[in-house]
Design a protein around this motif. Sequence first.
Motif, short mmCIF file in Angstrom:
data_model
loop_
_atom_site.label_atom_id
_atom_site.label_comp_id
_atom_site.label_asym_id
_atom_site.label_seq_id
_atom_site.Cartn_x
_atom_site.Cartn_y
_atom_site.Cartn_z
N THR A 299 0.82 -1.22 0.00
CA THR A 299 0.00 0.00 0.00
C THR A 299 0.86 1.27 0.00
O THR A 299 0.34 2.36 -0.21
CB THR A 299 -0.92 0.02 1.23
N ASP B 87 2.93 3.87 -4.58
CA ASP B 87 1.97 4.77 -5.24
C ASP B 87 2.26 4.84 -6.73
O ASP B 87 3.10 5.61 -7.19
CB ASP B 87 2.09 6.16 -4.60
N LYS B 88 1.54 4.00 -7.50
CA LYS B 88 1.76 3.96 -8.95
C LYS B 88 1.24 5.20 -9.64
O LYS B 88 1.75 5.60 -10.70
CB LYS B 88 1.09 2.71 -9.53
N LYS B 89 0.24 5.82 -9.06
CA LYS B 89 -0.33 7.02 -9.66
C LYS B 89 0.66 8.18 -9.63
O LYS B 89 0.85 8.90 -10.62
CB LYS B 89 -1.61 7.42 -8.93
N GLU B 90 1.32 8.36 -8.48
CA GLU B 90 2.29 9.45 -8.33
C GLU B 90 3.71 8.99 -8.63
O GLU B 90 4.65 9.80 -8.62
CB GLU B 90 2.23 10.01 -6.91
N ASN B 91 3.88 7.68 -8.88
CA ASN B 91 5.20 7.10 -9.16
C ASN B 91 6.21 7.37 -8.03
O ASN B 91 7.33 7.81 -8.27
CB ASN B 91 5.76 7.61 -10.49
N ASP C 48 9.09 10.66 0.23
CA ASP C 48 8.69 9.95 -0.98
C ASP C 48 9.92 9.75 -1.86
O ASP C 48 10.69 10.69 -2.09
CB ASP C 48 7.64 10.75 -1.77
#
Length: 373
Positions: A215, A218-222, A251
């Motif tokens: 979890t 974060d593939k959306k924000e890479n 991050d």
Amino acid sequence: MAVDKKGKQLPPGIRQRANGRYEGRVKVEYRSYSVYADTITETKKKMRELKYKLDHGLFVEKEKITLDEWNKTWMVQYKKNRVKNSTYNSYQKYYKGAISKRLGKKNIVDIRGEHIQSLYNDLVKEEWALSSIKVVAAVLNGCFQQALKNGLIERNPVKLAELPRQKERKERQAMTKEQQALFMEYAKESYLYNFFAVMLRTGMRSGELKGLKYTDIDKKENVIHVQRTLKYIEGQGYLEDTPKTRTSTRDIPLTEDILALLENQKGYWGFKVERLDRYLFCNEEGKPLSRERVQAEIDRTIKRIRAAGHDFPRITSHVFRHTFATRAIEAGMQPQVLKTILGHSSLAMTMDLYSHVLPDTKAEEMQKIISMF
């Protein structure tokens, strides 16, 4: 009603002593307790504080309290709700391992600077690292400083002792490009191959990677959200904790090769029920990886390398973080960017890495300015 030397009436419970100072008496359960001060106002304040401590069971008599007893009070009353759980347990470990057996049974009023100095000297003889001795000093200082604030001692003896001199620091260890390639080649059959590969590509601390969950990807924000670390607490097992410092919560950019490694790890053990909130890197039972298991697998890989006829130094998991930083510096990554990715609390820590890496390339760098003359 009592009066002072000038004939002025004094508040109930306060009298002036022959030396001019004021004594305030507080009675609780037929027993009297005294406080002393230079002014009536200060005496009244101390009386209120004493009454509160007596009513709430916080009062201890100077002559009777040992360091062991006071440290327990200090930890529970002043530290437990103010520091991280891992810090609290670390303080307890250092107190038990270094302080208690030497000073714990002494009354705090009897402990002097030379006792603290003797403690430091003993730890040096036992070859304790200076960083560990500094933690011991921090625990002692905090403990005695609070005792001073509470009026249990007249001065803090820790201030009268000197920490040992800093020994010449060992060179930071990082794998060369050749060693890095060699290690990963012989680690291909290891169940921790993905673990080693991700550490080399992100510079994450071992505890941070052990605490990583799917979890957090974060593939959306890479990016990889680094928001916890796993720590082993004796008697409690592995517990989640916040990362090392405030800047360690960060991050990290998610590249295609890192994502491929993480996706591969997701189903590595083939659990029938896939839980996205479990730790990505775990043992075959889905439980946290221990430091010993990680080190044992590093050692096994090195053993295979040496058996094949190659020289290879012994390394720990932290070397992978230094190796990432070294490769990043060699590739020209800017200090501020590297600081953010590594989660350093200060730029000075990052620049210290540069000071170790850049001398290796200074001759090469000098060639770049030849054309300027």
